[in-house]
Design an enzyme around this catalytic site. Structure first.
Site, PDB file in Angstrom:
ATOM      1  N   ARG A   6       0.851  -1.202   0.000  1.00 43.76           N
ATOM      2  CA  ARG A   6       0.000   0.000   0.000  1.00 43.76           C
ATOM      3  C   ARG A   6       0.886   1.251   0.000  1.00 43.76           C
ATOM      4  NH1 ARG A   6      -0.440  -2.024   5.418  1.00 43.76           N
ATOM      5  NH2 ARG A   6       0.672  -0.623   6.829  1.00 43.76           N
ATOM      6  N   ASN A  80      11.523  -0.043   1.411  1.00 40.98           N
ATOM      7  CA  ASN A  80      10.501   0.962   1.707  1.00 40.98           C
ATOM      8  C   ASN A  80       9.675   0.597   2.942  1.00 40.98           C
ATOM      9  OD1 ASN A  80       8.199   2.977   0.861  1.00 40.98           O
ATOM     10  ND2 ASN A  80       7.216   0.971   0.919  1.00 40.98           N
ATOM     11  N   TYR A 145      12.241   6.572  15.146  1.00 39.81           N
ATOM     12  CA  TYR A 145      12.063   6.697  13.688  1.00 39.81           C
ATOM     13  C   TYR A 145      13.163   7.590  13.096  1.00 39.81           C
ATOM     14  CZ  TYR A 145       9.283   7.564   9.399  1.00 39.81           C
ATOM     15  OH  TYR A 145       8.822   7.663   8.096  1.00 39.81           O
ATOM     16  N   LYS A 149      15.912   6.487  10.303  1.00 41.05           N
ATOM     17  CA  LYS A 149      16.001   7.142   8.984  1.00 41.05           C
ATOM     18  C   LYS A 149      17.357   7.816   8.791  1.00 41.05           C
ATOM     19  CE  LYS A 149      11.864   5.986   7.519  1.00 41.05           C
ATOM     20  NZ  LYS A 149      11.718   4.978   6.462  1.00 41.05           N
TER      21      LYS A 149
HETATM   22  P1  NDP Z   1       2.221   2.610   5.027  1.00 43.21           P
HETATM   23  O1  NDP Z   1       1.987   2.383   6.473  1.00 43.21           O
HETATM   24  O2  NDP Z   1       1.097   2.998   4.154  1.00 43.21           O
HETATM   25  O3  NDP Z   1       2.940   1.326   4.374  1.00 43.21           O
HETATM   26  C1  NDP Z   1       3.979   0.661   5.033  1.00 43.21           C
HETATM   27  C2  NDP Z   1       4.374  -0.544   4.215  1.00 43.21           C
HETATM   28  O4  NDP Z   1       5.404  -1.252   4.909  1.00 43.21           O
HETATM   29  C3  NDP Z   1       3.226  -1.508   4.004  1.00 43.21           C
HETATM   30  O5  NDP Z   1       3.316  -2.054   2.707  1.00 43.21           O
HETATM   31  C4  NDP Z   1       3.485  -2.589   5.044  1.00 43.21           C
HETATM   32  O6  NDP Z   1       2.935  -3.815   4.585  1.00 43.21           O
HETATM   33  C5  NDP Z   1       5.016  -2.616   5.036  1.00 43.21           C
HETATM   34  N1  NDP Z   1       5.579  -3.176   6.257  1.00 43.21           N
HETATM   35  C6  NDP Z   1       5.527  -2.659   7.505  1.00 43.21           C
HETATM   36  N2  NDP Z   1       6.149  -3.465   8.366  1.00 43.21           N
HETATM   37  C7  NDP Z   1       6.606  -4.523   7.649  1.00 43.21           C
HETATM   38  C8  NDP Z   1       7.329  -5.701   7.984  1.00 43.21           C
HETATM   39  N3  NDP Z   1       7.710  -5.972   9.237  1.00 43.21           N
HETATM   40  N4  NDP Z   1       7.621  -6.570   6.982  1.00 43.21           N
HETATM   41  C9  NDP Z   1       7.254  -6.323   5.713  1.00 43.21           C
HETATM   42  N5  NDP Z   1       6.584  -5.220   5.333  1.00 43.21           N
HETATM   43  C10 NDP Z   1       6.257  -4.333   6.298  1.00 43.21           C
HETATM   44  O7  NDP Z   1       3.385   3.702   4.965  1.00 43.21           O
HETATM   45  P2  NDP Z   1       3.897   4.678   3.807  1.00 43.21           P
HETATM   46  O8  NDP Z   1       3.571   4.153   2.466  1.00 43.21           O
HETATM   47  O9  NDP Z   1       3.519   6.037   4.185  1.00 43.21           O
HETATM   48  O10 NDP Z   1       5.468   4.556   4.090  1.00 43.21           O
HETATM   49  C11 NDP Z   1       6.360   3.891   3.247  1.00 43.21           C
HETATM   50  C12 NDP Z   1       7.772   4.337   3.608  1.00 43.21           C
HETATM   51  O11 NDP Z   1       7.871   5.754   3.439  1.00 43.21           O
HETATM   52  C13 NDP Z   1       8.141   4.055   5.065  1.00 43.21           C
HETATM   53  O12 NDP Z   1       9.489   3.663   5.143  1.00 43.21           O
HETATM   54  C14 NDP Z   1       7.969   5.402   5.730  1.00 43.21           C
HETATM   55  O13 NDP Z   1       8.767   5.548   6.857  1.00 43.21           O
HETATM   56  C15 NDP Z   1       8.384   6.349   4.609  1.00 43.21           C
HETATM   57  N6  NDP Z   1       7.888   7.712   4.740  1.00 43.21           N
HETATM   58  C16 NDP Z   1       6.520   7.967   4.775  1.00 43.21           C
HETATM   59  C17 NDP Z   1       6.085   9.282   4.903  1.00 43.21           C
HETATM   60  C18 NDP Z   1       4.646   9.644   4.932  1.00 43.21           C
HETATM   61  O14 NDP Z   1       4.347  10.836   5.200  1.00 43.21           O
HETATM   62  N7  NDP Z   1       3.718   8.751   4.648  1.00 43.21           N
HETATM   63  C19 NDP Z   1       7.045  10.380   5.026  1.00 43.21           C
HETATM   64  C20 NDP Z   1       8.432  10.000   4.975  1.00 43.21           C
HETATM   65  C21 NDP Z   1       8.813   8.695   4.825  1.00 43.21           C
HETATM   66  P3  NDP Z   1       2.270  -4.955   5.511  1.00 43.21           P
HETATM   67  O15 NDP Z   1       1.496  -4.259   6.588  1.00 43.21           O
HETATM   68  O16 NDP Z   1       1.447  -5.735   4.539  1.00 43.21           O
HETATM   69  O17 NDP Z   1       3.418  -5.743   6.034  1.00 43.21           O
END
Ligand code: NDP
Length: 237
Positions: A6, A80, A145, A149
């Site tokens: 997602r 990611n 966090y 990062k």
């Molecule tokens: P979401 O919470 O929408 O998505 C996070 C994703 O990481 C999901 O696909 C989830 O999948 C996966 N995930 C989490 N934990 C695990 C795990 N243990 N193993 C495998 N997959 C995992 O977050 P975003 O799309 O917003 O964030 C994506 C990246 O961007 C992150 O690294 C975040 O720190 C970074 N970011 C986001 C910002 C924002 O404002 N949204 C700003 C700056 C950076 P599932 O639950 O299916 O495992």
């Protein structure tokens, strides 16, 4: 590509698939990955799923080795997957610190280490770690966090130095606020305030982060390495 189920990760895999790449989708939820895979193939792209918890280092390493051996190559790695466990420093538990470091930082280290060998064999590679402006300027309530990062930045610059002569680049994309589930819990009023203060007057769409990833992973970006590309609508300028 980790965290592909997602948000930003989904936008990245859809963009890379649009650009003609075969993408391998990794996250914990097999069901969500299957939905993304179906959307990509319906749109004419190629995608495979590999459900995995990236905090399981052995499983993650094994998965990367298997993908590289099944396809005979590994061109791009995007780390990611990320979580938050926010809390002010006085209340942050060791477990909340460790969880965020393990999922957001150690997993990227493990994946880059596993990807380095097949990329070296192919004398080509594009490693991308999704950071955050929080790793650059910090953020109240996010010591874990921000540490993860910021750690990604130091690690990525090191990889750029170690692997550059083998045709492998390593970069961080550091987004500001992006409209995804991760920031859903923030009060709307706060998001409106942030938007007002940004030069672009709005939060980012996940596709705008994917656009940056498409550039740094492109064949023509071989001279772009060791960088933290900030994509934040001017938040930190
Ligand atoms: P979401 O919470 O929408 O998505 C996070 C994703 O990481 C999901 O696909 C989830 O999948 C996966 N995930 C989490 N934990 C695990 C795990 N243990 N193993 C495998 N997959 C995992 O977050 P975003 O799309 O917003 O964030 C994506 C990246 O961007 C992150 O690294 C975040 O720190 C970074 N970011 C986001 C910002 C924002 O404002 N949204 C700003 C700056 C950076 P599932 O639950 O299916 O495992």
């Amino acid at each position: 590509m980790t965290g592909a189920s997602r948000g930003i990760g989904r936008a990245i895999v859809e963009r890379l698939a649009d650009d003609g790449r075969l993408v391998v989708l990794v996250s914990r939820s097999a069901e969500s990955l299957e939905e993304v895979r179906a959307a990509i193939t319906d749109a004419g792209g190629a995608a495979e799923t590999r459900p995995c918890d990236v905090s399981d280092s052995e499983a993650l390493s094994g998965l990367i080795e298997e993908v590289a051996s099944t396809h005979g190559r590994l061109d791009i790695l995007v780390n990611n997957a990320g979580v938050t466990r926010d809390g002010l420093i006085l209340r942050m538990s060791d477990a909340d610190f460790d969880d965020v470091i393990t999922t957001n930082l150690r997993s990227a280290f493990v994946a880059c280490r596993a990807a380095a060998r097949p990329m070296m064999r192919g004398r080509f590679g594009r490693m991308v770690n999704i950071g955050s402006v929080t790793g650059i300027v910090g953020n109240s309530g996010q010591a874990n966090y921000a540490a993860a990062k910021a750690g990604l930045s130091g690690m990525t610059k090191t990889l750029a130095k170690e692997l550059g002569s083998k045709g492998i680049t390593a970069n961080v994309i550091a987004p500001g606020f992006v409209q995804t589930a991760m920031i859903e819990q923030l009060p709307q009023q706060m998001k409106d305030e942030v938007s007002k203060q940004l030069p672009v007057r709005r939060l980012a769409e996940p596709e705008e982060i994917a656009h940056a990833v498409a550039y740094v992973t492109s064949d023509g970006a071989g001279y772009y390495t060791g960088q933290v590309m900030v994509v934040d609508g001017g938040l930190t300028c």
